[in-house]
Each structure stands twice: as structure tokens, then as C-alpha cells.
Design a protein around this motif. Structure first.
Motif, short mmCIF file in Angstrom:
data_model
loop_
_atom_site.label_atom_id
_atom_site.label_comp_id
_atom_site.label_asym_id
_atom_site.label_seq_id
_atom_site.Cartn_x
_atom_site.Cartn_y
_atom_site.Cartn_z
N GLY A 372 0.79 -1.22 0.00
CA GLY A 372 0.00 0.00 0.00
C GLY A 372 0.82 1.26 0.00
O GLY A 372 0.41 2.27 0.60
N ALA A 373 1.98 1.26 -0.64
CA ALA A 373 2.83 2.45 -0.67
C ALA A 373 3.50 2.58 -2.03
O ALA A 373 3.69 1.59 -2.75
CB ALA A 373 3.90 2.37 0.43
N ASN A 374 3.83 3.80 -2.37
CA ASN A 374 4.65 4.09 -3.53
C ASN A 374 5.83 4.91 -3.03
O ASN A 374 5.74 6.15 -2.94
CB ASN A 374 3.86 4.86 -4.59
N LEU A 399 5.58 -6.33 -4.15
CA LEU A 399 4.66 -5.21 -3.98
C LEU A 399 3.22 -5.70 -3.96
O LEU A 399 2.81 -6.47 -4.83
CB LEU A 399 4.85 -4.20 -5.11
N ILE A 400 2.46 -5.24 -2.96
CA ILE A 400 1.01 -5.41 -2.96
C ILE A 400 0.42 -4.01 -3.01
O ILE A 400 0.60 -3.21 -2.09
CB ILE A 400 0.52 -6.14 -1.70
N GLY A 401 -0.28 -3.71 -4.07
CA GLY A 401 -0.83 -2.36 -4.26
C GLY A 401 -0.76 -1.95 -5.70
O GLY A 401 -0.70 -2.79 -6.61
N GLU A 402 -0.79 -0.65 -5.93
CA GLU A 402 -0.75 -0.12 -7.29
C GLU A 402 0.59 -0.42 -7.96
O GLU A 402 1.65 -0.22 -7.35
CB GLU A 402 -0.94 1.41 -7.26
N GLN A 403 0.54 -0.83 -9.21
CA GLN A 403 1.77 -0.98 -9.96
C GLN A 403 2.26 0.39 -10.41
O GLN A 403 1.47 1.23 -10.84
CB GLN A 403 1.55 -1.88 -11.18
N GLY A 416 -4.54 -5.72 -3.51
CA GLY A 416 -5.06 -5.23 -2.24
C GLY A 416 -5.31 -6.29 -1.21
O GLY A 416 -4.57 -7.28 -1.10
N SER A 417 -6.40 -6.11 -0.46
CA SER A 417 -6.65 -6.92 0.73
C SER A 417 -6.90 -8.39 0.41
O SER A 417 -6.58 -9.26 1.21
CB SER A 417 -7.83 -6.34 1.51
N SER A 647 -1.71 4.42 -3.03
CA SER A 647 -0.82 5.31 -2.30
C SER A 647 -1.60 6.46 -1.69
O SER A 647 -2.54 6.99 -2.30
CB SER A 647 0.27 5.84 -3.23
N SER A 648 -1.22 6.85 -0.50
CA SER A 648 -1.89 7.96 0.17
C SER A 648 -1.52 9.30 -0.45
O SER A 648 -2.19 10.30 -0.21
CB SER A 648 -1.51 7.98 1.66
#
Length: 681
Positions: A372-374, A399-403, A416-417, A647-648
Motif C-alpha cells: 500500500g505504498a509508492n 509489492l502489494i498495491g498499485e503498480q 489489495g486486501s 498510495s496515500s
């Protein structure tokens, strides 16, 4: 250890060191242009010539020559002196006489070394060559006729930034540095090439012709544009901060700085709040401090304790948050929160919200799972460390999240989850086989309604694969807000029965809402009487009923705690604008008006109270040692849902009030973010 002689003096050195490094260990200054400690060796400027025995009877480039046992190195013989003068003469053949108008003048390596090692004349009377200027983007101004082809810029963007946009073309007299396909340098670290350039070929475009170096007052302080706490030097001319430069700190930013931290400086002058305002009949009007504070005090005294609350923003110093926390607790309110993003962090042991391996220590991890981070947008200088470890071939990354393009290869495990609930076997294997596994948890994973459950699942995973062990703690939370760790350390979270930031912003939740520099939360549904204390006329001030002008981070001395738990002190560079005051002083004055006078009248007294209540704030510049803790106890068990981790930080160039007021940040956003968004659509 092997021993060599430098000008007749014996010097011990470590195997693998170069002759240049051995000579400098002996206290001898070796001139250089192309050599840099953090870049690969090019050996193309030839300024670092020395005489070495045994060896051929000619000068040799010390930066590219390995030191050896029994070597004799001479740095000041007539041969060396003549060779350096000849090299300098060659370098100046085509260099224009631009010193009076060059931004590099006064802090230029070429000027200094020409004076120290050059001749007092030249034998070349031919016309100087001219080179066409290049458009390298909003941060880099080029004067390529001045270029001496040291290739520092080429090596930096290729090796450190991981964006090979700059290179050398042609040969001989036609050789020149350029960007491929005449495009801007697409890196969030582009400003570092201006620092690296030893001549005036690359200079800072946003600051062109604004100052001379000797006019500036220099102050060492701390950056707050992200949560790394990069060490910086702020240079001011009069009442204006003119530029931000990096300071060397091996544990945090080495000697680099992100473009946001460096070039958002013009935002400190624009859209500033310089006097109090109160809203009458839907319109703001200027007011005195006594009137504005009197209105706020009356509203706080009239409201029930459970109907008032305070939200702290992302750029706040620890002292202002401590004063706000003490005031609202004295008023009987439990509605306090520093987590505008709705993060589930803030409960349990301190290690549960720290980057426990340390920013430098993450290079020792042999397996890193990013969730969940970039890092490239949230913490560019952490990203360079991950790239360094990846280049060395000792770290595998998942990585788990946005590519996204992180400038290094990684295994994308899922969005994601759902992936976290049932992690692929390959992901488990690469973590369990590692000696020092690490997990980097981004705010994008632990925010929202499922945040606590996701945090618990990550804790269970960390426990299962041995992320926390004796002498190693690889459970790392990557914050993006400079104030977040300090807020969590002092307990700036809802008290018993208190509301979170999102709950305080809901319709009908509060009667009075105090915004302490809080600009990143949606208040469109809130009907509360709003008080905004901050430095810029940004989102938080737009709908406020009373505006109290505060100080920006360069206008006050304050403590900040970075994402790894290191407490650092920022220093005042200039004074606040107009009638603006330091935030803690405004809260102290307000406390007297509401009948709950805070027990400190000075900044030192406030810090003493802060350190007495929370001893970690007294450990300035101290990096907490890796400590074991029950990582499985984090968060709370629950349904992980089916959310994608994003990413936040959606647009790092417009991420806070200072960057949104910056012209340079607007240009960078239009250049680097808009094309990406259009391509995604």
C-alpha cells in the motif's frame, strides 16, 4: 591494514580504496571535477593527477587508480603541478567568461580550482565553441557552453535516480550533454544534478538571478515535505527564504534532496495568512488578535466538552500539538486526532508505527515487501536506498498495491486486501527464506474502515515470517506526514469515547472544530463553527469562521519526529509574516481566555513539559535501536474486505498548503502528473 606513503608520510588504508582516497586520508587536498564519492568512477576530467611510484614516469588519475601496499604517492611535485595547470588550461579553452552573470559564481568548483591549481594565462586565442541550450524541465536551467563533460549529471540520473534521461552524444569537440528526445528530466530528484554540476552548466531554474551566495544568511534546519526529516540548509535574504539545499546526514538523506523539499520554497511567500480574520454575514474581515481570540474563547466556553474537537495537520511541530492537546484535554474534550487520512495506527507499542529498521538499515534487508505504498512519490530518498540495495543484487522486492515505475524491478503480488488474505506461495517463500525480511507498510493500506484489520493481518504475516527477531526489526511503517509520528508519540489520538478526525468532520458531530493546520480533510458536511490556525490561505481556511495566522516551518523553532522515530530540531530561518505568531503562543494566549491557562510561558518551558510527559522527545538526533515487540498484537481482527491499496499521496507536488502555493510545484505537477493521469484514463 595495508600501508602507503603520501608525500613521505605513512598512511593505513582499507583494501579497495583509491589513491585519491588514501591521499585525502593523509590530509592532502586533491582537486577533482568528475569524481564524486556516491557515483561510479569516470576518470575523465584528469584534474586529480598525482605521481605514483612504482609506476610509469607520468602523472596518473588518482580517482581511478587502486591503492596498493608500499605505494608512494606524491601530490605536490613539479610534474604534478605542471600537469594540473595543463589540464585546467584545456578545461578553460571553451569555457565562457560568464562569472559576473553566472548563478554558480561564488560557489563554483571551476573558479576555486582555477585559482588554486591553474595558470595565470592561456596560450589559446581561438574562438570558443558554443553549444545549444537544452530544455531539461522546470527545475534545471542549462548553459551548456559552460559544460566540461564531467558526466556527474549523467551518472546521477542513471545510477541514483534510476531515470536515464541524460547522456552524452557525439565525439571530440562536438561532444555535449543532452536529454534524449529533447524531453524534460522525469525524476523527482532532478534538482540534485544542479548541486552536482561543478561549473555553471546546470543551475537551479526557479532561483535564476535571484541572489548571490554571499548575500544569504544560512540556517541548518529540517525538511517537513515528507516524513523522512531530511536535513536541509535554508538560505534567506532579508525576510524571504530564497533556497533550500541538502545537508549531509548518512542515516537519512545522505546528501540528496527531493524536488518537492527543495523547490516548494517559493510557496512560503504566496497565499500567506498575515492577520486574523473573522467571518461576518458570510464574508471574512480583518480583526485584531484580541477580538479573534475572544470570539473563539466564547464559542469554546459555550459548547459542551464532547461537542468540541481539534484536528492537527501534517506539517505541525510537536510543541504546537502538545499545546493543543493540553488545552483540549483541560477543556474536557476527548475529540483529538492527528490522523487526517483515517489511519488505524496509534495504539499499542511505539514500534507499531515506526520505520523500525531505520532508513539506512533497510539496505541490509534481503527481502522487502511493500504494502500500500509508492516510495517513489511518498519518500523519494527511501526509494533511492531500495534501488541501491536492488542494484547491489542483495535485495528481492515484492509489492502489494498499485503498480508503478519504482526505478527497480519488483514482483507484483496483487492489488489489495484479497491478496493479503491469501498471500501467494511465492510471496511467502521469498520472505521466509530471507535472513532479514522487511515489510514496508504504507498509509494507503491501513487507512479507512478496514485499516485496523489490514494492520492486524500484516502483523500476523510479519510474525509468521520472522520479520521481528533478535537484533533485527523489519516491520516498517512509512508515513507521509511530517507531524504524524510526534502526534502518535504524545497520544494525539481520540481519548476514551472521543471521535476520530473523520467522525469530527461528519454532519452535526461537533459545535466547534479547531483546525491546527489541518487542510487535507473533507469538511464539506461539517456544520461546526470552524477555527483555523495555520500559515496559508488553503483548504482549511476557506470555510473557517475564524482564521488565526500561524508560522510556517521556516519561521519557528520546533521538534519533528521522522518516520523512523528520530527526534530532530528545526530552527527559525526568518520571522513569521505580518501579525502571524508561532502556533504554540496562539494556543497559550487562547488558553488564558478560556480560563484554563497552560502551565508554560516560554518555548523552553513547553519543551520541558513535553519531554517530562513523553521522554522520547528528549532524545534529539537519536535513532531508536531495533526492539522486539509482539507484532501480532497490532490492529484488530476482522474482515479484510476487498479493497485495493492505493498510495496515500496522489499528487506529491500538490500535497500540502506550501506546495499548493508554489509556482514551481504547479509546473512540475502539470509536467509529470497530468500526462500520467491522461494515459491512465
Amino acid at each position: 591494514m595495508p600501508i602507503a606513503k603520501v608525500n613521505g608520510v605513512e598512511v593505513e588504508f582499507e583494501p579497495g580504496m583509491t589513491v585519491l582516497q588514501v591521499a585525502e586520508r593523509a590530509g592532502q587536498e586533491i582537486p577533482r571535477f568528475c569524481y564524486h564519492e556516491r557515483l561510479s568512477i569516470a576518470g575523465n576530467c584528469r584534474m586529480c593527477l598525482v605521481e605514483v611510484k612504482p609506476g610509469p614516469p607520468k602523472p596518473q588519475a588518482s580517482c581511478a587508480l587502486p591503492a596498493a601496499e608500499g605505494q608512494e604517492i606524491f601530490t605536490d611535485t613539479p610534474m604534478v603541478k605542471k600537469a594540473r595547470e595543463g589540464v585546467m588550461e584545456f578545461l578553460l579553452i571553451n569555457h565562457p567568461l560568464d562569472c559576473p552573470i553566472c548563478d554558480q559564481g561564488g560557489e563554483c568548483d571551476l573558479q576555486d580550482q582555477a585559482m588554486g591549481y591553474g595558470r595565470d594565462g592561456s596560450r589559446y586565442a581561438e574562438n570558443k565553441r558554443a553549444v545549444e541550450e537544452k530544455n531539461m524541465g522546470p527545475t534545471i536551467k542549462t548553459f551548456m557552453t559552460r559544460c566540461i563533460q564531467c558526466t556527474r549529471c549523467v551518472r546521477f540520473v542513471t545510477e541514483v535516480a534510476g531515470v536515464p534521461d541524460i547522456g552524452m552524444i557525439s565525439r571530440g569537440e562536438d561532444a555535449e550533454i543532452t536529454t534524449y528526445l529533447e524531453k524534460a528530466v522525469d525524476s523527482e530528484l532532478s534538482g540534485n544534478v544542479n548541486d552536482l554540476c561543478p561549473v555553471g552548466a546546470l543551475t537551479h531554474r526557479p532561483w535564476q538571478y535571484h541572489y548571490r551566495p554571499w548575500e544569504l544568511k544560512k540556517t541548518e534546519t529540517i525538511d517537513v515535505m515528507d516524513a523522512l526529516g531530511s536535513n536541509i540548509r535554508a538560505d534567506a535574504k532579508g525576510a524571504e527564504v530564497m533556497r533550500i539545499l541538502p545537508r549531509v546526514n548518512e542515516g537519512i538523506n545522505e546528501e540528496w534532496l527531493s524536488d518537492i523539499s527543495r523547490y516548494a520554497v517559493d510557496g512560503l511567500q504566496r497565499q500567506r495568512l498575515d492577520k486574523p480574520y473573522v467571518r461576518e454575514n458570510g464574508k471574512l474581515r480583518a480583526a485584531s488578535w484580541d477580538e479573534a481570540l475572544g470570539i473563539v474563547a466564547a464559542k469554546l466556553n459555550a459548547a459542551a466538552a464532547d461537542r468540541i474537537g481539534v484536528i492537527a495537520g501534517d506539517l505541525q511541530d510537536a510543541e504546537s500539538m502538545k499545546a493543543a492537546l493540553d488545552l483540549f484535554r483541560a477543556l474536557g474534550s476527548a475529540n483529538t486526532d492527528c490522523r487526517q487520512d483515517g489511519s488505524a495506527l496509534g495504539y499499542g507499542p511505539r514500534e507499531g508505527w515506526l520505520f523500525n529498521s531505520g532508513l539506512a538499515g533497510v539496505e541490509n534487508a534481503d527481502a522487502v515487501l511493500i504494502v500500500g505504498a509508492n516510495p517513489r512519490t511518498e519518500a523519494p530518498l527511501l526509494n533511492t536506498r531500495l534501488r541501491k540495495a536492488w542494484l547491489a543484487g542483495k535485495t528481492e522486492i515484492g509489492l502489494i498495491g498499485e503498480q508503478a515505475d519504482l526505478t527497480y524491478d519488483y514482483s507484483w503480488l496483487g492489488a489489495g486486501s484479497k491478496t493479503l488474505a491469501k498471500l501467494p506461495k511465492a510471496a511467502m517463500d521469498f520472505l521466509t527464506k530471507a535472513e532479514r525480511p522487511a515489510i514496508i507498510v504504507g498509509a494507503g493500506a491501513v487507512s479507512g474502515s478496514d485499516g485496523a484489520a489490514v494492520l492486524n493481518a500484516l502483523g500476523a504475516l510479519a510474525k509468521k515470517v520472522g520479520v521481528v527477531a533478535d537484533g533485527w526489526n523489519g516491520f516498517n511503517v512509512l508515513h507521509s506526514a511530517a507531524s504524524r509520528v510526534a502526534g502518535l508519540d504524545m497520544g494525539f489520538v481520540p481519548g476514551e469515547g472521543g471521535k476520530t478526525a473523520a467522525e469530527m468532520a461528519a454532519k452535526g458531530a461537533l459545535d466547534v472544530l479547531f483546525l491546527l493546520g489541518a487542510d487535507e480533510i473533507d469538511l464539506s458536511k461539517s456544520g461546526a463553527f470552524r477555527v483555523y490556525l495555520g500559515s496559508h490561505g488553503d483548504r482549511g481556511a476557506h470555510g473557517a469562521d475564524v482564521i488565526l495566522p500561524g508560522a510556517a516551518y521556516t519561521e519557528k523553532s520546533g521538534l519533528y519526529v521522522n518516520t523512523e522515530g528520530r527526534v530532530q530540531m528545526a530552527e527559525r530561518v526568518v520571522f513569521p509574516k505580518g501579525q502571524a505568531k508561532e502556533d504554540w503562543a496562539v494556543l497559550r494566549a487562547l488558553s488564558a481566555m478560556v480560563g484554563h491557562t497552560l502551565p508554560y510561558d516560554t518555548l523552553d518551558a513547553l519543551r520541558s513539559k513535553l519531554m517530562a510527559d513523553h521522554p522520547t522527545f528528549g532524545r534529539i538526533d537519536y535513532l531508536p535501536a531495533p526492539a522486539s515487540f509482539d507484532v501480532g498484537s497490532l490492529g484488530r481482527k476482522g474482515d479484510l474486505g476487498d479493497a485495493s491499496f492505493v498510495s496515500s499521496v496522489r499528487n506529491p507536488y500538490l500535497n500540502n498548503p506550501i506546495t499548493r502555493a508554489s509556482v514551481t510545484m504547479a509546473e512540475l505537477s502539470a509536467l509529470r502528473i497530468a500526462p500520467v493521469a491522461m494515459a491512465a484514463e
